[in-house]
Design an enzyme around this catalytic site. Structure first.
Site, mmCIF file in Angstrom:
data_model
loop_
_atom_site.group_PDB
_atom_site.id
_atom_site.type_symbol
_atom_site.label_atom_id
_atom_site.label_comp_id
_atom_site.label_asym_id
_atom_site.label_seq_id
_atom_site.Cartn_x
_atom_site.Cartn_y
_atom_site.Cartn_z
ATOM 1 N N GLY A 12 0.819 -1.218 0.000
ATOM 2 C CA GLY A 12 0.000 0.000 0.000
ATOM 3 C C GLY A 12 0.848 1.261 0.000
ATOM 4 O O GLY A 12 2.077 1.204 0.125
ATOM 5 N N ARG A 39 -3.148 -11.609 -2.372
ATOM 6 C CA ARG A 39 -3.094 -11.041 -3.737
ATOM 7 C C ARG A 39 -1.671 -10.580 -4.087
ATOM 8 O O ARG A 39 -1.204 -10.733 -5.201
ATOM 9 C CB ARG A 39 -4.064 -9.847 -3.818
ATOM 10 C CG ARG A 39 -4.417 -9.423 -5.245
ATOM 11 C CD ARG A 39 -5.386 -8.254 -5.234
ATOM 12 N NE ARG A 39 -4.873 -7.196 -4.374
ATOM 13 C CZ ARG A 39 -5.598 -6.566 -3.437
ATOM 14 N NH1 ARG A 39 -6.838 -6.874 -3.248
ATOM 15 N NH2 ARG A 39 -5.065 -5.628 -2.686
ATOM 16 N N SER A 40 -0.968 -10.070 -3.095
ATOM 17 C CA SER A 40 0.391 -9.552 -3.378
ATOM 18 C C SER A 40 1.467 -10.584 -3.064
ATOM 19 O O SER A 40 2.626 -10.413 -3.461
ATOM 20 C CB SER A 40 0.641 -8.294 -2.536
ATOM 21 O OG SER A 40 -0.357 -7.346 -2.790
ATOM 22 N N CYS A 134 -4.012 10.776 10.344
ATOM 23 C CA CYS A 134 -3.138 11.748 9.674
ATOM 24 C C CYS A 134 -3.580 13.193 9.944
ATOM 25 O O CYS A 134 -2.756 14.055 10.241
ATOM 26 C CB CYS A 134 -3.104 11.485 8.182
ATOM 27 S SG CYS A 134 -4.708 11.151 7.477
ATOM 28 N N GLN A 161 -8.504 17.497 2.717
ATOM 29 C CA GLN A 161 -7.739 16.254 2.747
ATOM 30 C C GLN A 161 -7.481 15.660 1.375
ATOM 31 O O GLN A 161 -8.361 15.605 0.514
ATOM 32 C CB GLN A 161 -8.413 15.239 3.679
ATOM 33 C CG GLN A 161 -8.508 15.785 5.089
ATOM 34 C CD GLN A 161 -8.990 14.810 6.133
ATOM 35 O OE1 GLN A 161 -9.680 15.196 7.065
ATOM 36 N NE2 GLN A 161 -8.629 13.548 6.039
ATOM 37 N N SER A 164 -4.596 10.728 -1.104
ATOM 38 C CA SER A 164 -3.776 9.646 -0.530
ATOM 39 C C SER A 164 -4.392 9.076 0.743
ATOM 40 O O SER A 164 -4.217 7.907 1.062
ATOM 41 C CB SER A 164 -2.371 10.158 -0.218
ATOM 42 O OG SER A 164 -2.451 11.286 0.660
ATOM 43 N N GLY A 165 -5.155 9.880 1.456
ATOM 44 C CA GLY A 165 -5.806 9.394 2.671
ATOM 45 C C GLY A 165 -6.781 8.271 2.389
ATOM 46 O O GLY A 165 -7.106 7.477 3.273
ATOM 47 N N HIS A 247 -2.313 16.981 3.173
ATOM 48 C CA HIS A 247 -3.511 17.605 3.746
ATOM 49 C C HIS A 247 -3.224 19.065 4.086
ATOM 50 O O HIS A 247 -2.085 19.429 4.417
ATOM 51 C CB HIS A 247 -3.894 16.910 5.055
ATOM 52 C CG HIS A 247 -4.475 15.541 4.921
ATOM 53 N ND1 HIS A 247 -4.934 14.999 3.727
ATOM 54 C CD2 HIS A 247 -4.670 14.590 5.854
ATOM 55 C CE1 HIS A 247 -5.385 13.788 3.932
ATOM 56 N NE2 HIS A 247 -5.240 13.496 5.224
HETATM 57 C C1 2RA Z 1 -8.149 10.056 5.252
HETATM 58 N N1 2RA Z 1 -7.303 10.128 7.509
HETATM 59 O O1 2RA Z 1 -7.440 11.014 4.913
HETATM 60 C C2 2RA Z 1 -7.871 9.269 6.505
HETATM 61 C C3 2RA Z 1 -7.038 8.096 6.169
HETATM 62 N N2 2RA Z 1 -6.005 7.833 7.078
HETATM 63 O O2 2RA Z 1 -9.099 9.648 4.582
#
Ligand code: 2RA
Length: 339
Positions: A12, A39-40, A134, A161, A164-165, A247
């Site tokens: 990931g 899968r990996s 995060c 945000q 990538s989150g 973010h």
């Molecule tokens: C988001 N904080 O950004 C969550 C994922 N860690 O969606």
């Protein structure tokens, strides 16, 4: 020399960043196991000049492991975190599975290192340490130095945000949709149920009966736990914006004691892991692109909150790389404290 490591969820976005950060910081390790789903499993992975074979995560994956870094979702952490602890490993878990458990330290090394005092590799028993969400990490990296000086009584956060989150697939979908829209084609919506490119929307986390979504409640609850202050009043609005991996957060702070903007700026200039970008003359303030792939959180727009009387309120604007300081770097910094 060094601990034996296991990386759970190595395929990931955060798993890959764990490896980058381990390299960048010369984190010492005797051995490293690359663990992922079926899968990996079997795929080769080259790291620091060696080729590994990704192994399927099983109950037997943690024999002899000293530190296990988890970033494979809450259900994997719930199932395999305790297994790893039972084998004597110290788990650093990036999921939300255990963050609010009383006995589980929730740690930002620059903010509350005391929460894991005494935790050491070879201490004779396993343990689980939780990495905060995060958006919490990025917010508190800037808000905490000010809190320590003037005691925050209320914090209002609006987040912007990055994709990538929501994982690597969301980043890929944002890129794909951007091309599609520019070519006049209908956007491919697999990850989110609405167009993301050239748009923004309320965070995709489930919405609770009180109207807040889970991302917002994480910010509220995690702040109180990390600051060890159940009375601080926090509210948040979390928004998903078409940005790749960093973010941005607008933070309004109300203090018990007066704190003027000059003093605040000086505190932040000396805060670990924080860089101040606050140039009004050229209107240069933190941006997601400027913090992407970097360790430090950037803060700017530092100004007295003119809706408050006196110097009891400040507004600031914070940007931080979601995959790095928002997840992988914070976890590795925790692991460094275990050595
Ligand atoms: C988001 N904080 O950004 C969550 C994922 N860690 O969606």
């Amino acid at each position: 020399s060094g601990p034996s490591l296991a990386v759970v969820g190595v395929s990931g976005a955060v798993g890959q960043e764990f490896l980058s950060v381990i390299s960048d910081r010369d984190f010492p390790y005797r051995s490293i196991k690359m663990l992922a789903s079926k899968r990996s499993a079997g795929k080769p992975l080259t790291f620091q000049g060696r080729t590994y074979t990704i192994e399927e995560l099983t109950e037997d994956s943690f024999d002899g492991v000293d530190i296990a870094l988890f970033s494979a979702g809450g259900s994997i952490s719930k199932t395999f975190g305790p297994v790893a602890v039972g084998k004597g490993a110290i788990v650093v878990d990036n999921s939300s599975a255990f963050r609010m458990e009383e006995a589980v330290p929730l740690v930002i090394p620059e903010v509350n290192p005391e929460a894991i005092r005494g935790f050491k590799v070879g201490m004779g028993k396993g343990a689980l340490i939780a990495n905060p969400n995060c958006s919490t990490i990025i917010c508190l990296m800037a808000a905490t130095p000010l809190h320590r000086r003037a005691k925050v009584t209320r914090m209002v956060v609006s987040t912007y945000q990055a994709a990538s989150g929501a994982g690597a697939a969301a980043m890929e979908e944002l890129e794909l949709q951007t091309r599609e829209v520019l070519e006049g084609k209908p956007p491919t919506c697999n990850i989110f149920n609405q167009q993301y490119a050239f748009n923004l929307f309320s965070h995709n986390a489930p919405v609770l009966s009180n109207g807040y979504n889970e991302e917002e409640i994480k910010l509220v609850k995690e702040t109180r736990k990390i600051w060890n202050d159940m009375n601080v009043r926090v509210t948040a609005t979390c928004i998903r914006v078409p940005v790749m991996r960093a973010h941005a957060e607008s933070v309004n702070l109300q203090f018990e004691k007066p704190l003027d903007e000059e003093t605040a700026r000086d505190i932040l200039k000396n805060a670990p892991g924080v860089v101040v970008i606050d140039d009004r003359a050229s209107n240069h303030f933190p941006t997601p692109l400027e913090v992407s792939n970097k360790d430090d959180v950037a803060v700017g727009r530092i100004r007295r909150d003119l809706s408050q009387n006196g110097d009891h309120g400040l507004d600031i604007f914070v940007c931080g790389d979601q995959i790095r300081k928002g997840a992988a770097l914070n976890a590795i910094q925790i692991a460094e404290m275990l050595l």
